[in-house]
Write a protein that holds these residues in place. Structure first.
Motif, PDB file in Angstrom:
ATOM      1  N   UNK B 126       0.957  -1.074  -0.130  1.00 17.87           N
ATOM      2  CA  UNK B 126      -0.016  -0.003  -0.028  1.00 17.87           C
ATOM      3  C   UNK B 126       0.846   1.181   0.000  1.00 17.87           C
ATOM      4  N   UNK B 127       1.934   1.124   0.712  1.00 16.51           N
ATOM      5  CA  UNK B 127       2.785   2.339   0.907  1.00 16.51           C
ATOM      6  C   UNK B 127       3.566   2.584  -0.367  1.00 16.51           C
ATOM      7  N   UNK B 128       3.911   1.612  -0.968  1.00 13.29           N
ATOM      8  CA  UNK B 128       4.509   1.570  -2.374  1.00 13.29           C
ATOM      9  C   UNK B 128       3.672   2.117  -3.573  1.00 13.29           C
ATOM     10  N   UNK B 129       2.433   1.834  -3.452  1.00 15.03           N
ATOM     11  CA  UNK B 129       1.692   2.206  -4.605  1.00 15.03           C
ATOM     12  C   UNK B 129       1.178   3.753  -4.442  1.00 15.03           C
ATOM     13  N   UNK B 130       0.933   4.110  -3.017  1.00 11.85           N
ATOM     14  CA  UNK B 130       0.808   5.423  -2.664  1.00 11.85           C
ATOM     15  C   UNK B 130       2.031   6.355  -3.115  1.00 11.85           C
ATOM     16  N   UNK B 131       3.455   5.815  -2.807  1.00 12.58           N
ATOM     17  CA  UNK B 131       4.416   6.717  -3.249  1.00 12.58           C
ATOM     18  C   UNK B 131       4.355   6.833  -4.822  1.00 12.58           C
ATOM     19  N   UNK B 132       4.431   5.688  -5.365  1.00 12.23           N
ATOM     20  CA  UNK B 132       4.383   5.494  -6.847  1.00 12.23           C
ATOM     21  C   UNK B 132       3.435   6.735  -7.282  1.00 12.23           C
ATOM     22  N   UNK B 133       2.088   6.850  -6.918  1.00 14.33           N
ATOM     23  CA  UNK B 133       1.121   7.460  -7.351  1.00 14.33           C
ATOM     24  C   UNK B 133       1.141   9.026  -6.752  1.00 14.33           C
ATOM     25  N   UNK B 134       1.627   9.198  -5.850  1.00 10.19           N
ATOM     26  CA  UNK B 134       2.223  10.452  -4.900  1.00 10.19           C
ATOM     27  C   UNK B 134       0.710  11.060  -4.563  1.00 10.19           C
ATOM     28  N   UNK B 135      -0.026   9.940  -4.196  1.00 10.45           N
ATOM     29  CA  UNK B 135      -1.455  10.423  -3.456  1.00 10.45           C
ATOM     30  C   UNK B 135      -1.909   9.307  -2.895  1.00 10.45           C
ATOM     31  N   UNK B 136      -2.873   9.624  -1.967  1.00 10.74           N
ATOM     32  CA  UNK B 136      -3.484   8.425  -1.247  1.00 10.74           C
ATOM     33  C   UNK B 136      -4.338   7.342  -2.076  1.00 10.74           C
ATOM     34  N   UNK B 137      -4.555   5.930  -1.744  1.00  8.43           N
ATOM     35  CA  UNK B 137      -5.018   5.169  -2.477  1.00  8.43           C
ATOM     36  C   UNK B 137      -6.260   4.675  -1.690  1.00  8.43           C
ATOM     37  N   UNK B 138      -7.214   4.577  -2.437  1.00 10.09           N
ATOM     38  CA  UNK B 138      -8.639   4.073  -1.757  1.00 10.09           C
ATOM     39  C   UNK B 138      -8.799   2.687  -2.013  1.00 10.09           C
ATOM     40  N   UNK B 139      -8.984   1.855  -1.230  1.00 10.27           N
ATOM     41  CA  UNK B 139      -9.421   0.381  -1.498  1.00 10.27           C
ATOM     42  C   UNK B 139     -10.519  -0.074  -1.262  1.00 10.27           C
ATOM     43  N   UNK B 140     -11.056  -0.916  -2.241  1.00  4.64           N
ATOM     44  CA  UNK B 140     -12.476  -1.313  -2.153  1.00  4.64           C
ATOM     45  C   UNK B 140     -12.545  -2.913  -1.886  1.00  4.64           C
ATOM     46  N   UNK B 141     -13.622  -2.854  -0.821  1.00  2.00           N
ATOM     47  CA  UNK B 141     -14.069  -4.386  -0.771  1.00  2.00           C
ATOM     48  C   UNK B 141     -14.781  -5.010  -1.902  1.00  2.00           C
ATOM     49  N   UNK B 142     -14.508  -6.161  -2.173  1.00  2.00           N
ATOM     50  CA  UNK B 142     -14.852  -7.003  -3.265  1.00  2.00           C
ATOM     51  C   UNK B 142     -15.879  -7.911  -3.095  1.00  2.00           C
ATOM     52  N   UNK B 143     -16.653  -8.232  -4.120  1.00  3.12           N
ATOM     53  CA  UNK B 143     -17.883  -9.481  -3.774  1.00  3.12           C
ATOM     54  C   UNK B 143     -16.926 -10.732  -3.821  1.00  3.12           C
ATOM     55  N   UNK B 144     -17.425 -11.573  -2.822  1.00  2.00           N
ATOM     56  CA  UNK B 144     -16.710 -12.842  -3.165  1.00  2.00           C
ATOM     57  C   UNK B 144     -17.756 -14.075  -3.095  1.00  2.00           C
ATOM     58  N   UNK B 145     -17.251 -15.151  -3.587  1.00  2.00           N
ATOM     59  CA  UNK B 145     -17.943 -16.329  -3.819  1.00  2.00           C
ATOM     60  C   UNK B 145     -17.645 -17.539  -3.121  1.00  2.00           C
ATOM     61  N   UNK B 146     -16.298 -17.399  -2.443  1.00  2.00           N
ATOM     62  CA  UNK B 146     -15.816 -18.433  -1.875  1.00  2.00           C
ATOM     63  C   UNK B 146     -14.904 -17.958  -0.445  1.00  2.00           C
ATOM     64  N   UNK B 147     -14.702 -18.673   0.679  1.00  2.00           N
ATOM     65  CA  UNK B 147     -13.737 -18.331   1.511  1.00  2.00           C
ATOM     66  C   UNK B 147     -12.949 -19.515   1.836  1.00  2.00           C
ATOM     67  N   UNK B 148     -11.754 -19.081   2.334  1.00  2.00           N
ATOM     68  CA  UNK B 148     -10.599 -19.740   2.521  1.00  2.00           C
ATOM     69  C   UNK B 148     -10.793 -20.653   4.000  1.00  2.00           C
ATOM     70  N   UNK B 149     -10.112 -21.755   4.041  1.00  2.00           N
ATOM     71  CA  UNK B 149      -9.793 -22.497   5.295  1.00  2.00           C
ATOM     72  C   UNK B 149      -9.015 -21.600   6.034  1.00  2.00           C
ATOM     73  N   UNK B 150      -8.026 -20.796   5.371  1.00  2.00           N
ATOM     74  CA  UNK B 150      -6.854 -20.327   5.994  1.00  2.00           C
ATOM     75  C   UNK B 150      -7.384 -19.050   7.057  1.00  2.00           C
ATOM     76  N   UNK B 151      -8.611 -18.531   6.581  1.00  2.00           N
ATOM     77  CA  UNK B 151      -9.095 -17.200   7.258  1.00  2.00           C
ATOM     78  C   UNK B 151      -9.060 -17.364   8.664  1.00  2.00           C
ATOM     79  N   UNK B 152      -8.502 -16.300   9.117  1.00  2.00           N
ATOM     80  CA  UNK B 152      -8.074 -16.243  10.636  1.00  2.00           C
ATOM     81  C   UNK B 152      -9.147 -15.160  11.195  1.00  2.00           C
ATOM     82  N   UNK B 153      -9.983 -14.178  10.397  1.00  2.00           N
ATOM     83  CA  UNK B 153     -10.502 -13.219  10.673  1.00  2.00           C
ATOM     84  C   UNK B 153     -11.577 -12.834   9.725  1.00  2.00           C
TER      85      UNK B 153
END
Lengths: 254, 279
Positions: B126-153
């Protein structure tokens, strides 16, 4: 490899091979199948749609079923490496040339080449066009060394079939049934003038001149090329081509 | 950068280029898909420049792959930065997801496993992208159709933690929250309520397809009643955040989208007014 990288490799493999991967997902059985199927189907549908957008006339020539089969075969061999899906399909003509069994007629390889060139010209770099006024105002002593620069969108395609009528008919009418294409080795010029793509065929002399101009040939170099073909008045012929190219928006200002 | 963004926007689509270029529309701002304009020239950039003169814009990407295990694509970031310089957007957004690995792009928004390791992976990126773009990056939650066994939260715990650790801001897609809530069986209001209020800078609304047991985020239908309800709840919590409607398929005439946007406008105003009265 990190755990995250391994997970992503497995997920990606499932999508590419259309094969659910066990042990990765929380759900199992039907619930997993329906969830994962969304990704598997969306992948093929999205990339097929992108190929259709880039080759709309080829799609019409082949019909939905044959084009979808072709898209599937191409996708299996050429998964996208592009950030933008707009570039997906860049190798389709080469793919078809190497695997002609996907086509009912070999001329459709040339049609694919024509469509990709049109797509490339559509969003090629802009240029300020050279005008008649600038040509007229050029002092006579500067003509021999003067370089005339084609617009960046110009592409010269060496085609072996007369596919332009198919493109024209099917572009205008999805249901058009044209005549069988005839063999006709020729050069097709494709370029964009202002915002609109244009195309026409060129004879060998004109094609050679335009190719020379893309290699930064001077007006004198062009005259030499023309003279080599036995033309007794190369400067006049070259000037004639220049006038035509300027009128068609084929030349850019420096 | 450009002026602060307020009000109600639409995603700019080629079908509506001429209308935006030739007459004022009842739209406060526009969102452009960044990848559509990473081209050398021609019609896309012509209309982008023309329409930018009349509308504030934000840029929305689909290929950053901020959660991907490959290194961020430096060439893509450079192109994106050049587009930022051209458009002068109010901000740039992309999705909290990965899009492919081993140099491939599946051109899909694939969910991350919600783990501590994923969070650690995201922080420098996230820091690298914001540095490269020289401005804050907004991140969007996606729709999903699967969940992983590995999920911890949960997804909302993951996002909240990401915001806390990176300071990134959010593009909250209310439709995506709803779609995932149906697909995975959680209360969408719990998700919305878990978002840090100061971090939500933009809201997406869209339509989806109902496949019986699950929903697919298709962006080819009008916003449904359940998503409008969830939007009202979202406005109740965060106030009037710049909101737009996304439509990517079966694109209707512009006036119909503008009318749908007016529904969002009215709903937001009513909710804010009701909240004031209640206070």
């Amino acid at each position: 490899m990190s755990t995250l990288a391994a997970l992503q490799e497995r997920f990606q493999k499932a999508v590419l091979l259309d094969d659910p991967t066990p042990g990765l997902f929380a759900a199992e059985g039907e619930e997993l199948e329906s969830g994962l199927a969304v990704y598997l189907q969306a992948y093929r549908a999205r990339l097929t749609a992108a190929l259709r957008d880039n080759y709309p006339v080829l799609q019409r020539a082949l019909g939905d079923e044959a084009f979808d089969l072709l898209a599937r075969a191409y996708l299996d061999e050429h998964p996208s490496h592009f950030r933008s899906i707009r570039w997906f399909g860049d190798s389709l003509a080469e793919f078809l040339a190497a695997a002609p069994e996907h086509l009912p007629h070999p001329a459709l390889v040339d049609l694919a080449r024509m469509e990709w060139a049109m797509r490339t010209a559509f969003d090629a770099a802009d240029a300020t066009l050279l005008g008649v006024g600038e040509l007229v105002a050029l002092p006579p002593e500067e003509w021999p060394q003067r370089h005339f620069k084609p617009v960046p969108s110009l592409q010269l395609l060496d085609l072996t079939w007369r596919v332009e009528p198919i493109w024209k008919d099917l572009n205008a009418d999805a249901e058009a049934i044209g005549d069988e294409p005839l063999p006709w080795p020729h050069v097709l010029l494709i370029w964009r003038s202002d915002l609109d793509c244009r195309w026409r065929s060129a004879d060998a002399c004109e094609a050679a001149l335009l190719r020379a101009l893309t290699r930064v040939a001077s007006f004198a170099d062009c005259c030499t090329l023309i003279a080599e073909s036995g033309d007794p008045e190369p400067a006049q012929t070259a000037a004639g081509f220049l006038q035509c190219w300027v009128a068609e928006g084929l030349l850019a200002q420096d | 950068m450009s002026e602060p963004l307020q009000g109600f926007g639409l995603g700019l689509r080629t079908e509506h280029y001429r209308e935006f270029a030739t007459a004022p529309q009842a739209v406060d701002w526009l969102e452009v898909i960044s990848e559509n304009y990473l081209v050398p020239g021609g019609k896309p950039l012509h209309y982008l420049d023309r329409i930018r003169r009349d509308y504030p814009m934000v840029m929305h990407g689909v290929s950053l792959s901020i959660g991907g295990s490959d290194a961020l694509d430096a060439s893509y970031l450079r192109q994106l930065r050049a587009l930022v310089d051209r458009v002068q957007p109010a901000w740039v957004s992309d999705h909290l997801c990965w899009t492919g690995t081993s140099s491939l792009n599946l051109h899909d928004l694939l969910p991350l496993p919600y783990t501590e390791a994923s969070l650690e992976h995201l922080l420098p990126r996230v820091a690298q992208a914001q540095d490269a773009l020289a401005q804050p990056l907004l991140l969007e939650n996606v729709s999903s159709y699967v969940r992983y066994r590995a999920d911890e939260m949960s997804e909302w715990e993951f996002i909240r933690e990401l915001v806390r650790r990176t300071g990134c801001e959010l593009l909250l897609d209310v439709n995506n929250v709803y779609v995932s809530s149906v697909n995975h069986g959680f209360d969408p209001r719990v998700f919305i309520d878990a978002m840090p209020p100061g971090a939500v800078r933009q809201i997406h609304l869209a339509g989806h397809e109902d496949h019986g047991g699950y929903l697919i985020d298709t962006h080819d239908h009008p916003v449904c009643a359940a998503v409008w309800d969830l939007y009202a709840h979202t406005v109740g919590r965060f106030g009037q955040v710049p909101t737009m409607i996304e439509r990517d398929d079966h694109i209707p005439p512009l006036d119909r989208l503008v009318a749908e946007l007016d529904t969002a406008r009215s709903l937001a105003q009513q909710t804010v007014a009701a909240n004031r009265q209640a206070a």
